[in-house]
Motif scaffolding. Sequence first.
Motif, PDB file in Angstrom:
ATOM      1  N   VAL A 280       0.777  -1.277  -0.384  1.00 60.56           N
ATOM      2  CA  VAL A 280      -0.071  -0.008   0.030  1.00 60.56           C
ATOM      3  C   VAL A 280       0.768   1.181   0.103  1.00 60.56           C
ATOM      4  CG1 VAL A 280      -1.675   1.471   1.437  1.00 60.56           C
ATOM      5  CG2 VAL A 280      -1.889  -1.098   1.047  1.00 60.56           C
ATOM      6  N   ILE A 281       2.016   1.151   0.581  1.00 59.51           N
ATOM      7  CA  ILE A 281       2.658   2.180   0.727  1.00 59.51           C
ATOM      8  C   ILE A 281       3.547   2.636  -0.680  1.00 59.51           C
ATOM      9  CG2 ILE A 281       4.966   3.140   1.630  1.00 59.51           C
ATOM     10  CD1 ILE A 281       4.062   1.681   4.351  1.00 59.51           C
ATOM     11  N   LEU A 282       3.999   1.377  -1.417  1.00 60.71           N
ATOM     12  CA  LEU A 282       4.650   1.699  -2.565  1.00 60.71           C
ATOM     13  C   LEU A 282       3.562   2.066  -3.668  1.00 60.71           C
ATOM     14  CD1 LEU A 282       6.672  -1.645  -2.693  1.00 60.71           C
ATOM     15  CD2 LEU A 282       7.349   0.708  -2.384  1.00 60.71           C
ATOM     16  N   ALA A 283       2.117   1.785  -3.434  1.00 56.58           N
ATOM     17  CA  ALA A 283       1.117   2.384  -4.124  1.00 56.58           C
ATOM     18  C   ALA A 283       1.089   3.760  -4.193  1.00 56.58           C
ATOM     19  CB  ALA A 283      -0.146   1.557  -4.011  1.00 56.58           C
ATOM     20  N   ARG A 284       1.081   4.171  -2.739  1.00 54.53           N
ATOM     21  CA  ARG A 284       0.850   5.728  -2.757  1.00 54.53           C
ATOM     22  C   ARG A 284       2.242   6.375  -3.182  1.00 54.53           C
ATOM     23  NH1 ARG A 284      -1.982   9.936  -2.659  1.00 54.53           N
ATOM     24  NH2 ARG A 284      -1.239  11.589  -1.391  1.00 54.53           N
ATOM     25  N   LEU A 285       3.433   5.891  -2.888  1.00 56.72           N
ATOM     26  CA  LEU A 285       4.568   6.420  -3.611  1.00 56.72           C
ATOM     27  C   LEU A 285       4.635   6.226  -4.984  1.00 56.72           C
ATOM     28  CD1 LEU A 285       7.413   4.820  -1.404  1.00 56.72           C
ATOM     29  CD2 LEU A 285       6.291   6.941  -1.202  1.00 56.72           C
ATOM     30  N   PHE A 286       4.015   5.627  -5.729  1.00 58.78           N
ATOM     31  CA  PHE A 286       3.924   5.570  -7.173  1.00 58.78           C
ATOM     32  C   PHE A 286       2.783   6.648  -7.597  1.00 58.78           C
ATOM     33  CE2 PHE A 286       1.413   3.948 -10.854  1.00 58.78           C
ATOM     34  CZ  PHE A 286       2.281   4.305 -11.607  1.00 58.78           C
ATOM     35  N   GLU A 287       1.758   6.702  -6.730  1.00 60.17           N
ATOM     36  CA  GLU A 287       0.735   7.913  -6.979  1.00 60.17           C
ATOM     37  C   GLU A 287       1.541   8.922  -7.390  1.00 60.17           C
ATOM     38  OE1 GLU A 287      -2.512   7.266  -4.683  1.00 60.17           O
ATOM     39  OE2 GLU A 287      -3.362   5.461  -5.379  1.00 60.17           O
ATOM     40  N   THR A 288       2.600   9.186  -6.222  1.00 56.64           N
ATOM     41  CA  THR A 288       3.195  10.634  -6.290  1.00 56.64           C
ATOM     42  C   THR A 288       4.553  10.528  -7.072  1.00 56.64           C
ATOM     43  OG1 THR A 288       4.322   9.787  -4.394  1.00 56.64           O
ATOM     44  CG2 THR A 288       2.242  10.943  -3.688  1.00 56.64           C
ATOM     45  N   ASN A 289       4.586   9.772  -7.792  1.00 53.15           N
ATOM     46  CA  ASN A 289       5.786   9.684  -8.711  1.00 53.15           C
ATOM     47  C   ASN A 289       7.088   9.595  -8.153  1.00 53.15           C
ATOM     48  OD1 ASN A 289       4.140   9.825 -10.998  1.00 53.15           O
ATOM     49  ND2 ASN A 289       4.040  12.263 -10.705  1.00 53.15           N
ATOM     50  N   ALA A 290       6.940   8.983  -6.785  1.00 53.40           N
ATOM     51  CA  ALA A 290       8.440   8.970  -6.249  1.00 53.40           C
ATOM     52  C   ALA A 290       9.075   7.908  -6.562  1.00 53.40           C
ATOM     53  CB  ALA A 290       7.804   8.888  -4.558  1.00 53.40           C
ATOM     54  N   ILE A 291       8.364   6.963  -7.187  1.00 57.92           N
ATOM     55  CA  ILE A 291       8.917   5.528  -7.556  1.00 57.92           C
ATOM     56  C   ILE A 291       8.138   5.087  -8.892  1.00 57.92           C
ATOM     57  CG2 ILE A 291       9.429   4.623  -5.644  1.00 57.92           C
ATOM     58  CD1 ILE A 291       7.023   2.793  -5.740  1.00 57.92           C
ATOM     59  N   THR A 292       8.894   4.398  -9.823  1.00 58.03           N
ATOM     60  CA  THR A 292       8.632   4.145 -11.006  1.00 58.03           C
ATOM     61  C   THR A 292       7.438   3.026 -11.031  1.00 58.03           C
ATOM     62  OG1 THR A 292      10.376   2.309 -11.416  1.00 58.03           O
ATOM     63  CG2 THR A 292      10.672   4.509 -11.862  1.00 58.03           C
ATOM     64  N   TYR A 293       6.767   2.722 -12.015  1.00 55.95           N
ATOM     65  CA  TYR A 293       5.622   1.819 -12.285  1.00 55.95           C
ATOM     66  C   TYR A 293       6.261   0.377 -11.939  1.00 55.95           C
ATOM     67  CZ  TYR A 293       2.128  -1.327 -14.014  1.00 55.95           C
ATOM     68  OH  TYR A 293       1.307  -2.315 -14.159  1.00 55.95           O
ATOM     69  N   GLN A 294       7.349   0.115 -12.498  1.00 53.90           N
ATOM     70  CA  GLN A 294       8.149  -1.144 -12.441  1.00 53.90           C
ATOM     71  C   GLN A 294       8.769  -1.369 -11.010  1.00 53.90           C
ATOM     72  OE1 GLN A 294       8.165  -3.512 -15.002  1.00 53.90           O
ATOM     73  NE2 GLN A 294       8.992  -4.788 -13.133  1.00 53.90           N
ATOM     74  N   GLN A 295       9.030  -0.345 -10.258  1.00 57.10           N
ATOM     75  CA  GLN A 295       9.284  -0.859  -8.941  1.00 57.10           C
ATOM     76  C   GLN A 295       8.088  -0.759  -7.958  1.00 57.10           C
ATOM     77  OE1 GLN A 295      11.216   3.022  -8.548  1.00 57.10           O
ATOM     78  NE2 GLN A 295      13.315   2.408  -8.564  1.00 57.10           N
ATOM     79  N   PHE A 296       6.941  -0.298  -8.741  1.00 55.91           N
ATOM     80  CA  PHE A 296       5.782  -0.608  -7.785  1.00 55.91           C
ATOM     81  C   PHE A 296       4.973  -1.833  -8.140  1.00 55.91           C
ATOM     82  CE2 PHE A 296       1.208  -0.361  -8.818  1.00 55.91           C
ATOM     83  CZ  PHE A 296       0.635  -0.483  -7.635  1.00 55.91           C
ATOM     84  N   ILE A 297       4.971  -2.150  -9.096  1.00 57.41           N
ATOM     85  CA  ILE A 297       4.118  -3.583  -9.586  1.00 57.41           C
ATOM     86  C   ILE A 297       5.121  -4.816  -9.465  1.00 57.41           C
ATOM     87  CG2 ILE A 297       5.194  -3.685 -12.146  1.00 57.41           C
ATOM     88  CD1 ILE A 297       1.470  -3.976 -10.451  1.00 57.41           C
ATOM     89  N   SER A 298       6.585  -4.537  -9.442  1.00 57.95           N
ATOM     90  CA  SER A 298       6.999  -5.943  -8.983  1.00 57.95           C
ATOM     91  C   SER A 298       7.318  -6.442  -7.659  1.00 57.95           C
ATOM     92  CB  SER A 298       8.843  -5.555  -9.300  1.00 57.95           C
ATOM     93  OG  SER A 298       9.103  -4.729  -8.500  1.00 57.95           O
ATOM     94  N   TYR A 299       6.669  -5.446  -6.730  1.00 55.35           N
ATOM     95  CA  TYR A 299       6.410  -6.156  -5.289  1.00 55.35           C
ATOM     96  C   TYR A 299       4.720  -5.945  -5.022  1.00 55.35           C
ATOM     97  CZ  TYR A 299       5.778  -6.111  -0.191  1.00 55.35           C
ATOM     98  OH  TYR A 299       5.441  -6.409   0.982  1.00 55.35           O
ATOM     99  N   PHE A 300       4.129  -4.921  -5.576  1.00 49.47           N
ATOM    100  CA  PHE A 300       2.597  -5.113  -5.419  1.00 49.47           C
ATOM    101  C   PHE A 300       1.787  -6.564  -6.131  1.00 49.47           C
ATOM    102  CE2 PHE A 300      -1.825  -3.935  -5.877  1.00 49.47           C
ATOM    103  CZ  PHE A 300      -2.046  -3.260  -4.943  1.00 49.47           C
ATOM    104  N   GLY A 301       2.334  -6.559  -7.299  1.00 52.03           N
ATOM    105  CA  GLY A 301       1.830  -7.889  -8.082  1.00 52.03           C
ATOM    106  C   GLY A 301       2.207  -9.168  -7.495  1.00 52.03           C
ATOM    107  N   LEU A 302       3.356  -9.275  -6.736  1.00 56.57           N
ATOM    108  CA  LEU A 302       3.887 -10.393  -6.599  1.00 56.57           C
ATOM    109  C   LEU A 302       3.368 -10.719  -5.007  1.00 56.57           C
ATOM    110  CD1 LEU A 302       5.730 -12.846  -6.444  1.00 56.57           C
ATOM    111  CD2 LEU A 302       7.460 -11.386  -5.538  1.00 56.57           C
ATOM    112  N   VAL A 303       3.184  -9.786  -4.152  1.00 56.08           N
ATOM    113  CA  VAL A 303       2.619  -9.731  -2.818  1.00 56.08           C
ATOM    114  C   VAL A 303       1.003  -9.397  -2.763  1.00 56.08           C
ATOM    115  CG1 VAL A 303       3.025  -9.155  -0.343  1.00 56.08           C
ATOM    116  CG2 VAL A 303       4.940  -9.457  -1.992  1.00 56.08           C
TER     117      VAL A 303
END
Length: 378
Positions: free
Chosen positions: A210-233
């Motif tokens: 959830v934290i990574l999703a929020r960071l992605f929404e604020t452009n703090a991390i890339t989509y690949q950095q977000f989805i590699s964890y969010f998609g797996l877990v």
Amino acid sequence: MSITPFALISILFSLSQFSFGYFLGFYFYTIILGYLWLIQLSTFPYDHALAYASSFTSALAFLVPALFITAPIKPRLAISPDTFGKLLTSIFVLSAIIVVCGALFNLRLVGISEIYSLRNELQFPGLLQYAMGITSNVLLPFAFACFVAQKSWWRATSTLLLLLLFYPITLSKLALFAPVWLLFLGSVSLFLEARTTVALSLLLPILLGVILARLFETNAITYQQFISYFGLVNFRMIALPSSALDYYNDFFTTHELTYFCQINLVKSLVSCPYREPLAIVMQDAYQVGNFNASLFATEGIASVGMNMAPVAALACGLIISLGNCLSSGLPSRFVLLSAGVLAQTFLNVPLTISFVTNGAALLFLLWYITPRSLFERV
């Protein structure tokens, strides 16, 4: 349909002590809770009210025996700590042999993104495939739990390394992350009680997603950095087992029930409307990929339908409670670590496969013969 009534079932966890059934029950509770929330968004035309009632009752029928039947079964086959030590050494040596045999058939160092295109090419002899599943899910985690209890850190570390070697052989994500998962459970349970560790083992990984999703929404991390964890877990570990109930309810509302003929032994004795495994049947029907489902979907919905699913869940809960009885008297942390990998497999495969292919029956036996005096000496 509100999830509030089902949320009240969580009170049962505060009234029960830790056991294998508690560990597994909390994970299953999360799956059903997720499904009852997702059902409000389902676009499938099956009877959602009936499915809600069936899932609610099935969860309750499973949890009551899984949480509260914990009476100890005194081992009739008592072995000495010295003999048990030799058994652990034999487990380690046998696991190493199985790793070598598996490597003779496949050994590829590839990234996670590449395993999906390669796994269909893997071919192992049937006996070796069973041996690898039981070793990675039960034997090595059990040995790791024993070595941790004995504070034999070098042997515990070598066990995790051996477990990691199953990844380039089986190309399984579970094999890749199993050592990290066991270290996580071991570290948290060192400071917190087992029940709290079980809750955090789900809540912390979900929270990070959830934290990574929020960071992605604020452009703090890339989509690949977000989805590699969010998609797996968050998706693969949590959301997909819940979504599987939606697909199974829809499919078996309009198709024949299996009446347990998805079990190979049963299929060899009676006619079955499905020649392929249910994972393939669901893939062909919905084009959502090849995925198995938990006992609530297979032994429940697929086998006997929504109306009788709670009865199947009750039977499964009674089987799981046997693990409580056979492990009674063992330290909670030991049970937690030895079942750490197996609990993950239960989320995505039927009870029958978990018991035979993944070795749950063997783990029950190992708990039964483990000398309680071993932990008293430690």
